[in-house]
Each structure stands twice: as structure tokens, then as C-alpha cells.
Design a protein around this motif. Structure first.
Motif, short mmCIF file in Angstrom:
data_model
loop_
_atom_site.label_atom_id
_atom_site.label_comp_id
_atom_site.label_asym_id
_atom_site.label_seq_id
_atom_site.Cartn_x
_atom_site.Cartn_y
_atom_site.Cartn_z
N ARG A 137 -19.93 -68.02 14.12
CA ARG A 137 -20.96 -67.03 13.79
C ARG A 137 -22.37 -67.53 14.05
NH1 ARG A 137 -21.57 -64.85 7.60
NH2 ARG A 137 -23.40 -63.57 7.89
N TRP A 138 -22.73 -68.66 13.46
CA TRP A 138 -24.11 -69.14 13.57
C TRP A 138 -24.40 -69.72 14.94
CZ3 TRP A 138 -26.96 -66.89 10.29
CH2 TRP A 138 -26.44 -66.51 9.06
N VAL A 139 -23.41 -70.27 15.59
CA VAL A 139 -23.59 -70.76 16.96
C VAL A 139 -23.89 -69.58 17.89
CG1 VAL A 139 -22.40 -71.85 18.92
CG2 VAL A 139 -22.12 -72.79 16.62
N LEU A 140 -23.12 -68.50 17.75
CA LEU A 140 -23.33 -67.33 18.60
C LEU A 140 -24.67 -66.65 18.31
CD1 LEU A 140 -19.69 -65.92 18.64
CD2 LEU A 140 -20.90 -67.15 20.46
N ALA B 275 -27.54 -66.28 21.19
CA ALA B 275 -28.15 -64.97 21.50
C ALA B 275 -29.67 -65.02 21.36
CB ALA B 275 -27.57 -63.89 20.59
N LEU B 276 -30.15 -65.67 20.31
CA LEU B 276 -31.60 -65.79 20.12
C LEU B 276 -32.23 -66.68 21.19
CD1 LEU B 276 -31.75 -66.06 16.22
CD2 LEU B 276 -32.29 -64.07 17.65
N ALA B 277 -31.56 -67.77 21.55
CA ALA B 277 -32.09 -68.68 22.57
C ALA B 277 -32.17 -67.98 23.93
CB ALA B 277 -31.23 -69.93 22.66
N GLY C 137 -29.01 -56.52 18.45
CA GLY C 137 -28.11 -55.61 17.71
C GLY C 137 -26.85 -56.34 17.26
N ASN C 138 -26.27 -57.15 18.14
CA ASN C 138 -25.08 -57.91 17.76
C ASN C 138 -25.41 -59.04 16.79
OD1 ASN C 138 -23.32 -56.26 19.17
ND2 ASN C 138 -23.17 -57.60 20.94
N VAL C 139 -26.61 -59.61 16.89
CA VAL C 139 -27.04 -60.64 15.93
C VAL C 139 -27.10 -60.05 14.52
CG1 VAL C 139 -29.07 -61.97 15.16
CG2 VAL C 139 -28.25 -62.19 17.51
N VAL C 140 -27.66 -58.85 14.40
CA VAL C 140 -27.73 -58.21 13.08
C VAL C 140 -26.33 -58.01 12.50
CG1 VAL C 140 -28.32 -56.04 11.91
CG2 VAL C 140 -29.98 -57.15 13.40
N ASP C 141 -25.39 -57.58 13.33
CA ASP C 141 -24.01 -57.42 12.86
C ASP C 141 -23.45 -58.74 12.35
OD1 ASP C 141 -24.20 -54.85 13.80
OD2 ASP C 141 -22.46 -54.95 15.11
N ARG C 142 -23.67 -59.80 13.11
CA ARG C 142 -23.12 -61.10 12.70
C ARG C 142 -23.74 -61.57 11.38
NH1 ARG C 142 -19.83 -62.91 16.63
NH2 ARG C 142 -20.32 -62.31 18.78
N VAL C 143 -25.03 -61.29 11.19
CA VAL C 143 -25.69 -61.68 9.94
C VAL C 143 -25.17 -60.83 8.78
CG1 VAL C 143 -27.90 -61.70 8.72
CG2 VAL C 143 -27.76 -62.60 11.05
N ALA D 108 -19.36 -60.56 11.71
CA ALA D 108 -18.71 -60.22 12.98
C ALA D 108 -19.43 -59.03 13.59
CB ALA D 108 -17.24 -59.88 12.74
N VAL D 109 -19.19 -58.80 14.87
CA VAL D 109 -19.78 -57.66 15.56
C VAL D 109 -18.86 -56.45 15.39
CG1 VAL D 109 -20.47 -56.74 17.81
CG2 VAL D 109 -20.99 -59.11 17.22
N ALA D 110 -19.44 -55.32 15.01
CA ALA D 110 -18.68 -54.08 14.85
C ALA D 110 -18.49 -53.42 16.21
CB ALA D 110 -19.40 -53.14 13.90
N ASP D 111 -17.27 -53.46 16.73
CA ASP D 111 -16.92 -52.80 17.98
C ASP D 111 -16.09 -51.56 17.63
OD1 ASP D 111 -18.17 -54.67 19.60
OD2 ASP D 111 -16.36 -55.87 19.85
#
Length: 160
Positions: free
Chosen positions: A62-65, A69-71, A102-108, A112-115
């Protein structure tokens, strides 16, 4: 840079709005599947803890991804700040960054990302789901890779 911001903002907003409406308002979390236009379009709840197609979902990434994404988002902004780019390149960057955030917000929020978007065809049952952010990331990455950046091509050195 303003175009990058607005393309990213609207992409992020569309992604989060569609997730909220489908997952919470239509209660996809409980229902798990909603046939919209079967078999072409189905809303199918999937929590993606990994990367594309759920790769790496068995590990706590989670935090690695989120960091990746931010990097990447910052790197794209720095690259375009230095090199400029055309309006189409800026829109592509906004799509990529807005989708990534958008996917970062889901992970936070969810871990997980809502698909939820599943598209199949007669005789082909697609087991994977995706979301608006995934489409934007893909389109933005394609744009950044293949659209002309507006700079003249470098001339080849002449042989003596």
C-alpha cells in the motif's frame, strides 16, 4: 502548467465521483455486481491491493505504491516544468496525475483501489475490473510517450 492542473483536477473529480456513486450510492459493496448492459458492461466490485491486474496483491504494498504514484506525479511535473511541452502533452500529464492521485486516495481511505468497471463480450468473460483513474493513467501515459513534445527533432551529426 495551468492546463495540467485543470486536466488533473477534473480527472480526479470524475474518478472519485464515479467511485462514490457506484460503490456507495448504488451499494456495489453489498451487491457485488450490477448488470448495466450485459455482457458488455457490468459493475463488478473488486478491491485491488496490487498493481495492474492485481499483481502483487498478496504483499502489503500500500504505502510503497502510494509513494511510487506520488513520485511519478512529481517527476512528470518537474520534467514538464523544465521542458515545456504542448497543450496536448499537458492534458496527457493531467490525466496521468489526476488518475494516479485518485488511486492514491483510495489506497489511503480503503487500503486498496476500488475497481468496478468490467467489460466483456459474447464468448469472452473478462475477469478484470478497472476504474476511471486507470483509464486516465493509461491514456495519459500513452500521450506522454507518443505525442510530439513540440520541440524540433535533434539533427543527426553529419559524417565526414
Amino acid at each position: 502548467m495551468r492546463l495540467i492542473f485543470w486536466a488533473g483536477f477534473w480527472t480526479f473529480l470524475l474518478d472519485q465521483a464515479t467511485k462514490y456513486i457506484v460503490v456507495h450510492q448504488l451499494d456495489l459493496i453489498t451487491r457485488q455486481q450490477i448488470d448495466v448492459v450485459p455482457p458488455f458492461l457490468t459493475f463488478q466490485m473488486a478491491w485491488n491491493r496490487g498493481v495492474n491486474f492485481g499483481l502483487g496483491a498478496g504483499f502489503d504494498m500500500r504505502w510503497v505504491l502510494i509513494g511510487i504514484a506520488l513520485a511519478i506525479s512529481v517527476a512528470v511535473l518537474v520534467w514538464l516544468q523544465r521542458t515545456g511541452g504542448t497543450p496536448k502533452i499537458h492534458i496527457a500529464a493531467g490525466l496521468l496525475i489526476g488518475g494516479a492521485l485518485g488511486n492514491v486516495v483510495d489506497r489511503v481511505l480503503y487500503g486498496a483501489v476500488a475497481d468496478f468497471i468490467n467489460m466483456s463480450w459474447y464468448g469472452f468473460d473478462n475477469p478484470y475490473a478497472f476504474n476511471v483513474a486507470d483509464v486516465a493513467i493509461f491514456a495519459g501515459a500513452l500521450g506522454l510517450a507518443f505525442l510530439p513534445d513540440g520541440r524540433p527533432p535533434a539533427s543527426k551529426p553529419k559524417r565526414a
